[in-house]
Scaffold this active site. Structure first.
Site, short mmCIF file in Angstrom:
data_model
loop_
_atom_site.label_atom_id
_atom_site.label_comp_id
_atom_site.label_asym_id
_atom_site.label_seq_id
_atom_site.Cartn_x
_atom_site.Cartn_y
_atom_site.Cartn_z
N ARG A 151 -1.15 -0.70 -6.52
CA ARG A 151 -0.88 -1.76 -5.55
C ARG A 151 -0.71 -3.13 -6.20
NH1 ARG A 151 -0.10 2.06 -2.30
NH2 ARG A 151 -1.13 2.25 -0.27
N SER B 237 -2.28 -2.24 5.13
CA SER B 237 -3.63 -2.00 4.61
C SER B 237 -4.24 -3.30 4.11
CB SER B 237 -3.59 -0.97 3.48
OG SER B 237 -3.14 0.28 3.94
N GLU C 21 -5.93 -6.21 -0.57
CA GLU C 21 -4.54 -5.81 -0.82
C GLU C 21 -3.59 -6.84 -0.21
OE1 GLU C 21 -1.57 -2.09 0.24
OE2 GLU C 21 -3.65 -1.68 -0.30
#
Length: 316
Positions: A170, A219, A301
């Site tokens: 990520r 997310s 994130e």
């Protein structure tokens, strides 16, 4: 900062531009200046002439951002129509501009029998997907990436290969003020109807498990276990952020207009006119509670950018 003091452009310069309507969470203060370049040449000329002391923030479609209530200082660069082209190439490859929506790239590729279906359920545009090494259901941008073009803060255009991206779970190692302009991806070649069917299945799965009708930024926290997602066979992320949040009793938690979704615990949503401050404070409260319960520190994130304002956020 006055518009008259900035380099001339063929695109659009807008002073004190509110950014909330450009964010999927619908929060955030204004940019000192919003620059929407006409094309890469316009972008290069502007950055090359812009004084080095002026900060620059490249912004996509705002699908993975909390823009703080005080707004963003300097120049926010948002790519538009001159950067959203999608072209299928030989050898299972697709060239896409950074402003092209991930879902559009997946569909255009599928029509040509190129499987980039993992992009279909990823919210946002290609530039953000590149920068965040976005992924879904076990496939990541790193798995399909061939090359990219970008413009450095000094106006220099560069070409990036996989070794330049610093792909990790990520994330990438790209400079924050690098403006990505386009990328080339490669996917397996399969019958279009097979790709379409798989994408429809993924969309149905997403709709059943995520708050797709709520204002969110995807997310909220990264899954804390496993290796960097660079396409290696040993990539695993068995420890899920949503499970840690549920176990800590924070699923559905609220702070003002902000809430951790009752559908998926790792989705932070703007339930009712939340401020950026409320959203960020609730996220931090979740992190603290999870740490107290499990000893694991969740990492954001969602990108949080801009300046905070002193606001008293009340619990709801």
């Amino acid at each position: 900062m006055r518009i008259d003091d900035l380099p001339p452009v063929r695109g659009t310069l807008t002073p004190d531009r509110p950014l909330a309507d450009l964010s999927w969470l619908r929060v955030g203060g204004p940019a000192d200046v919003l620059f929407q370049p006409a094309d890469e040449e316009d972008l290069r000329a502007f950055l090359g002439a812009l004084p080095a002391k002026v900060p620059v923030f490249p912004m996509g479609v705002g699908s993975n951002l909390i823009i703080r209530d005080g707004g963003i200082r300097g120049v926010v660069i948002r790519l538009g129509r001159g950067f959203n082209g999608i072209e299928t190439l030989a050898g299972g490859r697709v060239r896409a501009g950074s402003a092209a929506l991930d879902a559009h790239v997946a569909r255009k590729a599928a029509q040509a029998g190129i499987d980039l279906g993992f992009l279909r359920t990823i919210p946002g545009a290609i530039g953000g997907a590149l920068r965040m090494n976005a992924g879904c259901y076990g496939r990541y941008v790193a798995d399909a990436f061939v090359s990219a073009r970008g413009v450095l803060r000094d106006g220099t255009a560069i070409t990036l290969g996989p070794e330049d991206m610093g792909f990790a779970y990520r994330s990438t190692a790209l400079p924050p003020d690098l403006v990505l302009t386009e990328a080339v991806f490669e996917g397996p070649e399969r019958p279009p109807e097979e790709i379409e069917a798989a994408m429809e299945e993924a969309l149905a799965k997403r709709a059943a498990t995520q708050p797709v009708k709520d204002r969110s930024a995807g997310s909220t926290f990264r899954n804390p276990a496993g290796y960097s997602s660079t396409g290696r066979a040993d990539d695993v992320h068995d420890l899920k952020a949503w499970k840690l949040i549920e176990d800590a009793g924070m699923k559905g938690a609220r702070l003002g207009g902000a809430q951790m979704s009752e559908i998926h615990a790792n989705f932070l949503i703007n339930r009712s006119d939340a401020t950026a401050t409320e959203l960020e404070l609730l996220g931090e409260r979740v992190r603290e509670t999870v740490f107290a319960k499990s000893g694991i520190r969740l990492e954001w994130e969602i990108m949080r950018v801009g300046e905070a304002v002193k606001t008293e956020a009340g619990a709801g």
